[in-house]
Motif scaffolding. Structure first.
Motif, mmCIF file in Angstrom:
data_model
loop_
_atom_site.group_PDB
_atom_site.id
_atom_site.type_symbol
_atom_site.label_atom_id
_atom_site.label_comp_id
_atom_site.label_asym_id
_atom_site.label_seq_id
_atom_site.Cartn_x
_atom_site.Cartn_y
_atom_site.Cartn_z
ATOM 1 N N LEU A 1 -9.537 -0.382 4.662
ATOM 2 C CA LEU A 1 -8.187 -0.723 5.092
ATOM 3 C C LEU A 1 -7.323 -1.105 3.897
ATOM 4 C CD1 LEU A 1 -9.047 -2.919 8.225
ATOM 5 C CD2 LEU A 1 -8.472 -0.493 8.167
ATOM 6 N N LEU A 2 -6.043 -0.869 4.018
ATOM 7 C CA LEU A 2 -5.116 -1.261 2.967
ATOM 8 C C LEU A 2 -4.955 -2.772 2.941
ATOM 9 C CD1 LEU A 2 -2.348 1.457 3.440
ATOM 10 C CD2 LEU A 2 -4.184 1.424 1.744
ATOM 11 N N ASP A 3 -4.761 -3.321 1.740
ATOM 12 C CA ASP A 3 -4.553 -4.751 1.577
ATOM 13 C C ASP A 3 -3.125 -5.083 2.017
ATOM 14 O OD1 ASP A 3 -4.025 -7.346 0.623
ATOM 15 O OD2 ASP A 3 -5.575 -7.122 -0.913
ATOM 16 N N ARG A 4 -3.001 -5.791 3.136
ATOM 17 C CA ARG A 4 -1.678 -6.072 3.697
ATOM 18 C C ARG A 4 -0.843 -6.951 2.770
ATOM 19 N NH1 ARG A 4 -1.179 -4.304 8.809
ATOM 20 N NH2 ARG A 4 -3.102 -3.795 9.951
ATOM 21 N N ASN A 5 -1.471 -7.846 2.026
ATOM 22 C CA ASN A 5 -0.730 -8.695 1.085
ATOM 23 C C ASN A 5 -0.129 -7.855 -0.035
ATOM 24 O OD1 ASN A 5 -1.283 -11.088 2.472
ATOM 25 N ND2 ASN A 5 -3.255 -11.334 1.435
ATOM 26 N N LYS A 6 -0.915 -6.914 -0.574
ATOM 27 C CA LYS A 6 -0.398 -6.049 -1.629
ATOM 28 C C LYS A 6 0.698 -5.127 -1.097
ATOM 29 C CE LYS A 6 -4.332 -5.900 -4.794
ATOM 30 N NZ LYS A 6 -5.312 -5.042 -5.492
ATOM 31 N N ILE A 7 0.544 -4.680 0.133
ATOM 32 C CA ILE A 7 1.587 -3.833 0.727
ATOM 33 C C ILE A 7 2.907 -4.593 0.780
ATOM 34 C CG2 ILE A 7 2.331 -2.712 2.867
ATOM 35 C CD1 ILE A 7 -0.577 -2.048 3.418
ATOM 36 N N ARG A 8 2.834 -5.846 1.164
ATOM 37 C CA ARG A 8 4.048 -6.654 1.290
ATOM 38 C C ARG A 8 4.640 -6.978 -0.084
ATOM 39 N NH1 ARG A 8 1.976 -9.976 4.237
ATOM 40 N NH2 ARG A 8 1.358 -11.552 2.716
ATOM 41 N N GLU A 9 3.796 -7.298 -1.063
ATOM 42 C CA GLU A 9 4.283 -7.710 -2.383
ATOM 43 C C GLU A 9 4.719 -6.529 -3.252
ATOM 44 O OE1 GLU A 9 0.998 -9.857 -3.934
ATOM 45 O OE2 GLU A 9 1.168 -11.535 -2.510
ATOM 46 N N GLN A 10 4.064 -5.377 -3.108
ATOM 47 C CA GLN A 10 4.326 -4.243 -3.993
ATOM 48 C C GLN A 10 4.953 -3.062 -3.251
ATOM 49 O OE1 GLN A 10 0.639 -3.296 -5.982
ATOM 50 N NE2 GLN A 10 0.188 -5.450 -6.414
ATOM 51 N N LYS A 11 5.609 -3.340 -2.161
ATOM 52 C CA LYS A 11 6.170 -2.279 -1.327
ATOM 53 C C LYS A 11 7.174 -1.419 -2.091
ATOM 54 C CE LYS A 11 8.670 -1.596 3.028
ATOM 55 N NZ LYS A 11 9.272 -2.268 4.201
ATOM 56 N N LEU A 12 8.146 -2.063 -2.792
ATOM 57 C CA LEU A 12 9.203 -1.331 -3.495
ATOM 58 C C LEU A 12 8.610 -0.470 -4.613
ATOM 59 C CD1 LEU A 12 12.182 -0.737 -3.927
ATOM 60 C CD2 LEU A 12 12.311 -2.770 -5.407
ATOM 61 N N LYS A 13 7.633 -1.013 -5.354
ATOM 62 C CA LYS A 13 7.033 -0.267 -6.462
ATOM 63 C C LYS A 13 6.404 1.029 -5.978
ATOM 64 C CE LYS A 13 2.982 -1.263 -8.190
ATOM 65 N NZ LYS A 13 1.872 -1.969 -8.868
ATOM 66 N N TRP A 14 5.639 0.961 -4.911
ATOM 67 C CA TRP A 14 4.940 2.152 -4.420
ATOM 68 C C TRP A 14 5.894 3.121 -3.740
ATOM 69 C CZ3 TRP A 14 0.618 3.293 -6.501
ATOM 70 C CH2 TRP A 14 -0.224 2.272 -6.961
ATOM 71 N N GLN A 15 6.974 2.598 -3.166
ATOM 72 C CA GLN A 15 7.979 3.506 -2.611
ATOM 73 C C GLN A 15 8.632 4.325 -3.718
ATOM 74 O OE1 GLN A 15 10.519 0.857 -0.378
ATOM 75 N NE2 GLN A 15 9.555 1.414 1.580
ATOM 76 N N LEU A 16 8.950 3.672 -4.832
ATOM 77 C CA LEU A 16 9.560 4.382 -5.964
ATOM 78 C C LEU A 16 8.595 5.406 -6.559
ATOM 79 C CD1 LEU A 16 11.387 1.422 -7.759
ATOM 80 C CD2 LEU A 16 12.449 3.325 -6.521
ATOM 81 N N ILE A 17 7.328 4.996 -6.677
ATOM 82 C CA ILE A 17 6.328 5.920 -7.223
ATOM 83 C C ILE A 17 6.187 7.156 -6.343
ATOM 84 C CG2 ILE A 17 3.851 6.200 -7.677
ATOM 85 C CD1 ILE A 17 3.846 3.309 -8.674
ATOM 86 N N ASN A 18 6.159 6.963 -5.036
ATOM 87 C CA ASN A 18 5.958 8.086 -4.124
ATOM 88 C C ASN A 18 7.200 8.958 -3.963
ATOM 89 O OD1 ASN A 18 3.170 7.985 -2.659
ATOM 90 N ND2 ASN A 18 3.824 5.855 -2.797
ATOM 91 N N VAL A 19 8.399 8.344 -4.083
ATOM 92 C CA VAL A 19 9.633 9.122 -3.908
ATOM 93 C C VAL A 19 10.081 9.750 -5.228
ATOM 94 C CG1 VAL A 19 12.071 9.015 -3.286
ATOM 95 C CG2 VAL A 19 10.378 7.772 -1.922
ATOM 96 N N ALA A 20 10.183 8.917 -6.292
ATOM 97 C CA ALA A 20 10.695 9.409 -7.575
ATOM 98 C C ALA A 20 9.613 10.046 -8.434
ATOM 99 C CB ALA A 20 11.358 8.261 -8.339
ATOM 100 N N GLY A 21 8.360 9.647 -8.242
ATOM 101 C CA GLY A 21 7.274 10.147 -9.065
ATOM 102 C C GLY A 21 7.146 11.663 -9.066
ATOM 103 N N PRO A 22 7.080 12.312 -7.889
ATOM 104 C CA PRO A 22 6.956 13.777 -7.883
ATOM 105 C C PRO A 22 8.131 14.483 -8.576
ATOM 106 C CG PRO A 22 6.397 12.875 -5.737
ATOM 107 C CD PRO A 22 6.950 11.750 -6.526
#
Length: 572
Positions: A531-552
């Motif tokens: 399962l995904l770490d819910r605490n990390k999802i909450r704390e690092q949400k913006l970072k991973w959104q940028l990686i997934n949207v702008a990264g490609p």
């Protein structure tokens, strides 16, 4: 001056075409070879896509085709979609291992927009044995609606339909764990049904009568569910040696009268010859009708004349009643603060919720088992040829009540002191496996059964038996509609809607006792939950959104720049 001859290999265009043609021909040859040579590699850490050897043997020897209709389809929550994917992957493995004798289809029972037709489909599936669940589905405009999901399948073989409900619903576990446990048990649930349907012979099981055991209506639910796997008979032993030889296992369910020595001898020799026995016994008698009618009764010691025989096999059922703080709630009519009578849920310490052993195939991933006026077992003897495994225990907060003792419903009005419950994890059910010594060793059998001249086996072949210190585990409640008696689902608590694990426990017990192909070991399969770490999802949400949207996008631009750089350098 002679001109130079042009070589074909020196012509760049011809050379490029030759290389391209070679590549195309190689790809065609490899693709053709791949069709002839099939192989599958499971690279997962827990081997979730690898079928066991017993499963492959059963699927490889199927005489006829099997068609499976899976009703877990349509719009549903993400966890159920993951379960659907697991079911599809497992069935795909079954299809390949059976050389396409197993086929399947996913069906959405809620697909029809006509409510009347949809309800008709629901009723049909319920009658066939599939258990629906209600879930809350969010709507686009806000709010939510109830949706009915059928997490199960119908297995069709030679015109016979058998339901398989594969969703585990243990209320003590989180939703994600129940989904995981459902995925773990998929191979067992499906192959157990297929093995039973495709078997040349069906095992026979006998419910022993003649000692005031539970009547047929009180064991109707478990009989109906065992009949999906076995042929079920009922009858008396009658002191006739060999009368049980045609049965793979026998059930002794809640007797209240003493066993005669001839009947004990028949059971003993049945076990010595490799027979399997499920004992469900109580050493203390409680009149439940008196308790319900007058609110009070007396618990009395009652011998069944089986004590010496079980002791020889390594079991002693203690003549006590267990009181457990982890117990079922019942409803009592009590006076409220305003003096008016009303029904109030109260804890009833005489109905313990027994804890299954999570490591054994019989009890892995099942709900707690509901008992009533339960005793406990001592494992006696040090015979190394008999292996003992505890299947059900009480909670850490238990105490013993010795007969004679008065039991009154008014006890439920007062919650007892936890300090008084000093016993912990008392064994209520024990599995015995190995070579047993006869209880009739060195005894004159001719004096027990007049004229008997047959052999007396003093040591058993390798066999199994299970002892449960509570007969009520197998007894279903009965609802009366006028003169008609209707059996209630075994283990169902009609007040809170929870279905305890009684039925699953008993079915697993019988399947384990008669299992000679190792199928039950599949219930020990363990998948790792990721399962995904819910605490990390909450704390690092913006970072991973940028990686997934702008990264490609950045990666494509970077690759384009590199490509142009080398292109200019090579062709400038």
């Amino acid at each position: 001056m002679e001109g130079k001859k042009l070589s074909v290999t020196n012509n760049p265009k011809v050379s490029s075409l030759f290389r391209l043609a070679s590549i195309i021909v190689s790809v065609i040859i490899i693709a053709s070879a791949a069709k002839l040579i099939r192989f599958r590699i499971d690279l997962t850490e827990d081997h979730r896509f690898t079928l066991s050897q017993p499963t492959r043997e059963i699927l490889g020897s199927l005489p006829n085709d099997i068609f499976i209709q899976v009703y877990l389809d349509g719009d549903m929550p993400v966890p159920l979609k993951r379960l659907r994917r697991s079911v599809m992957e497992m069935l795909e493995e079954f299809r390949i291992a059976s050389e396409h004798k197993v086929d399947f289809k996913f069906i959405n029972p809620s697909e029809d927009n006509n409510e009347q037709k949809r309800n008709s489909i629901y009723e049909s599936l319920i009658k066939k044995g599939l258990a629906p669940i209600n879930i809350q589905a969010a709507e686009e405009e806000g709010g939510s609606t109830q949706k009915i999901i059928f997490p199960g399948m119908i297995v069709n073989y030679n015109g016979i339909e058998v339901p398989v409900n594969f969703l585990k619903n243990n209320p003590a576990l989180p939703y994600e764990e129940n989904i995981l446990h459902s995925a773990e048990a998929l191979e067992y649930e499906i192959i157990q049904t297929i093995s039973t349907l495709a078997a040349d012979t069906v095992y026979r099981i006998a419910f022993i009568e003649g000692h005031d055991e539970f009547p047929e209506i009180s064991t109707a639910d478990i009989t109906y569910n065992l009949a999906k796997f076995f042929t079920i008979d009922r009858g008396t032993i009658g002191g006739r040696p060999g009368s049980l030889d045609n049965y793979a296992a026998v059930v002794v369910a809640g007797p209240e009268q003493e066993f005669s020595e001839p009947d004990k001898f028949v059971l003993d020799q049945y076990l010595m010859n490799g027979g399997k026995i499920l004992w469900l016994l109580e050493e203390v008698h409680v009149n439940k009708d008196s308790l319900a009618g007058t609110g009070e009764t007396v618990a009395l010691y009652r011998t069944l004349n089986l004590e010496d025989q079980l002791f020889r096999y390594g079991a002693r059922i203690n003549p006590v009643i267990i009181q457990d703080l982890d117990c079922q709630q019942i409803r009592l009519k009590l006076a409220g603060s305003d003096g008016r009578q009303q029904y109030v849920p109260v804890h009833w310490i005489y109905n313990p919720l027994l804890t299954p052993d999570a490591s054994h195939p019989v009890t892995r991933n099942i709900n707690k088992v509901k008992g009533e006026f339960t005793g406990y077992i001592d494992t006696v003897g040090l015979d190394p040829s008999v292996k003992k495994h505890i299947l059900l225990t009480t909670s850490p907060y238990t105490r013993k009540l010795s007969p004679p003792a008065v039991i009154a419903l008014r006890e439920a009005e007062y919650f007892p002191d936890e300090k008084e419950f000093s016993n912990s994890f008392l064994p209520v059910s024990v599995l015995y496996e190995g070579v047993f010594q006869s209880a009739f060793r060195n005894r004159m059998v001719s004096s027990i059964i007049e004229g008997y001249k047959g052999p007396v086996k003093t040591e058993s072949t390798k066999t199994k038996m299970i002892v449960v210190a509570d007969g009520d585990i197998i007894r279903n409640e009965i609802r009366r509609n006028g003169p008609e008696e209707i059996p209630v689902t075994l283990g169902l608590d009609s007040y809170n809607g929870i279905t305890y694990g009684n039925r699953d426990f008993l079915i697993n017990c019988m399947n384990y006792l008669v299992d000679d192909r190792g199928i039950m070991e599949l219930r020990s399969r363990e998948l790792k939950i990721r399962l995904l770490d819910r605490n990390k999802i909450r704390e690092q949400k913006l970072k991973w959104q940028l990686i997934n949207v702008a990264g490609p996008v950045i990666l494509v631009i970077f690759c384009g720049l590199i490509f142009n750089f080398f292109r200019k350098r090579n062709y400038s």
